[in-house]
Design a protein around this motif. Sequence first.
Motif, PDB file in Angstrom:
ATOM      1  N   VAL A   1       0.850  -1.182   0.000  1.00 55.79           N
ATOM      2  CA  VAL A   1       0.000   0.000   0.000  1.00 55.79           C
ATOM      3  C   VAL A   1       0.891   1.238   0.000  1.00 55.79           C
ATOM      4  O   VAL A   1       1.580   1.495   0.987  1.00 55.79           O
TER       5      VAL A   1
ATOM      6  N   ASP B   1      -8.494 -10.756  -5.675  1.00 56.71           N
ATOM      7  CA  ASP B   1      -8.154  -9.499  -6.324  1.00 56.71           C
ATOM      8  C   ASP B   1      -7.404  -8.585  -5.349  1.00 56.71           C
ATOM      9  O   ASP B   1      -8.005  -7.768  -4.662  1.00 56.71           O
TER      10      ASP B   1
ATOM     11  N   ASP C   1      -5.519  -6.042  -5.803  1.00 55.62           N
ATOM     12  CA  ASP C   1      -5.588  -4.606  -6.089  1.00 55.62           C
ATOM     13  C   ASP C   1      -6.848  -3.981  -5.512  1.00 55.62           C
ATOM     14  O   ASP C   1      -6.834  -2.841  -5.041  1.00 55.62           O
ATOM     15  N   ALA C   2      -7.953  -4.740  -5.535  1.00 54.43           N
ATOM     16  CA  ALA C   2      -9.205  -4.203  -5.002  1.00 54.43           C
ATOM     17  C   ALA C   2      -9.068  -3.934  -3.505  1.00 54.43           C
ATOM     18  O   ALA C   2      -9.552  -2.911  -2.998  1.00 54.43           O
TER      19      ALA C   2
ATOM     20  N   ARG D   1      -6.275  -3.262  -1.908  1.00 55.59           N
ATOM     21  CA  ARG D   1      -5.410  -2.098  -1.728  1.00 55.59           C
ATOM     22  C   ARG D   1      -6.204  -0.800  -1.924  1.00 55.59           C
ATOM     23  O   ARG D   1      -6.117   0.126  -1.123  1.00 55.59           O
ATOM     24  N   ASP D   2      -7.012  -0.772  -2.995  1.00 56.68           N
ATOM     25  CA  ASP D   2      -7.808   0.437  -3.242  1.00 56.68           C
ATOM     26  C   ASP D   2      -8.812   0.663  -2.118  1.00 56.68           C
ATOM     27  O   ASP D   2      -9.079   1.803  -1.729  1.00 56.68           O
ATOM     28  N   ASP D   3      -9.353  -0.447  -1.594  1.00 59.57           N
ATOM     29  CA  ASP D   3     -10.308  -0.344  -0.501  1.00 59.57           C
ATOM     30  C   ASP D   3      -9.661   0.299   0.725  1.00 59.57           C
ATOM     31  O   ASP D   3     -10.229   1.199   1.348  1.00 59.57           O
TER      32      ASP D   3
ATOM     33  N   LYS E   1      -7.084   2.231   0.738  1.00 58.05           N
ATOM     34  CA  LYS E   1      -6.749   3.635   0.478  1.00 58.05           C
ATOM     35  C   LYS E   1      -7.983   4.541   0.531  1.00 58.05           C
ATOM     36  O   LYS E   1      -7.944   5.616   1.115  1.00 58.05           O
ATOM     37  N   THR E   2      -9.088   4.084  -0.077  1.00 61.00           N
ATOM     38  CA  THR E   2     -10.253   4.975  -0.114  1.00 61.00           C
ATOM     39  C   THR E   2     -11.010   4.957   1.196  1.00 61.00           C
ATOM     40  O   THR E   2     -11.532   5.975   1.626  1.00 61.00           O
ATOM     41  N   ARG E   3     -11.084   3.800   1.848  1.00 64.26           N
ATOM     42  CA  ARG E   3     -11.937   3.703   3.009  1.00 64.26           C
ATOM     43  C   ARG E   3     -11.257   4.236   4.280  1.00 64.26           C
ATOM     44  O   ARG E   3     -11.881   4.918   5.080  1.00 64.26           O
TER      45      ARG E   3
ATOM     46  N   ARG F   1      -7.977   7.799   3.244  1.00 64.22           N
ATOM     47  CA  ARG F   1      -8.551   9.098   2.901  1.00 64.22           C
ATOM     48  C   ARG F   1      -9.121   9.774   4.149  1.00 64.22           C
ATOM     49  O   ARG F   1      -8.925  10.965   4.382  1.00 64.22           O
TER      50      ARG F   1
END
Lengths: 128, 166
Positions: free
Chosen positions: B101, B145, B147-148, B150-152, B154-156, B159
């Motif tokens: 991350v 997945d 990448d999903a 990692r994005d989760d 970062k966004t959840r 941020r």
Amino acid sequence: MTLTSVATVAAALSLLIGSIFIVIGSVGLLKFNDPMTRLHAPTKVGTLGIGMLLLASILASIAKGDPSMHELLIMAFLFVTAPVSANFIAKVCIHSRACKTPPSPPRDGTWSTLDTPDGDGTPAPQGR
Amino acid sequence: MMRAYHWLLPHPFLTLILTVVWVMLQNQVSAGMVVFGLILGIIIPRMTAIWWPDRPKGFRLGKMSVYSLIVLWDILVANVQVAWVVLTVPNARLKPAWIVVPLELKQPEAITVLAGTITLTPGTVSADLSDEGHSLLVHVLHTDDPDAIRDDIKTRYERRLLEIFS
């Protein structure tokens, strides 16, 4: 249905749910065959399992008519300290090569656990 | 005046937490206990101030409480998911993965909270930080997945933490 009996039933229910999660966590600890995956079992027990048991303790104290809030403190301290031990176990796994070596970080040289001064077989840190 | 305040209360938030913890330890709210808790809450941060030279600059308590509720809910949901994985997925079909991350957070306190959150949420354990502190290494129990996830994270979480510590 008085408050006492509601609290007693709720305490029994949370005891049951907490115990189920602790059993599942222990099953996971026995079932998995790799240190890193095994590490996931105690983090689960430490959160929901213990949390439900402490909730049961609060409810039981209310049912007895002597409300106690110590359990909230136990939960808070547990939530603060549990990640530290998990982190240390993970670091030992990485350091002793008990698991698959992680991919190197995109921007920095290496992971801090692998960044040892005597260089015990690790690639030398670059991009300093 | 400001300097005296900073000398006496190097960490006002820690003072508040110590007082609340002391009152909760006593299990009853009385004026004497609150005052004694306040005394402890002033003395302990003062005595340990040498080891805490910095303090997080901005800290938004309201957003932190919203964040805690979100994390508690995620712990509940993820617990059930991981219990399902433990009971139904055999070892041979388990897909553990390392996730890197990249961090936008700079403050050590914020990174600690993020790493703690990731570990407390079942199914993910934060394992290590890169040597310069720009990336966090996370181990996932079972995923199709990476990448999903990692994005989760970062966004959840990240941020929101960026807004809390700003």
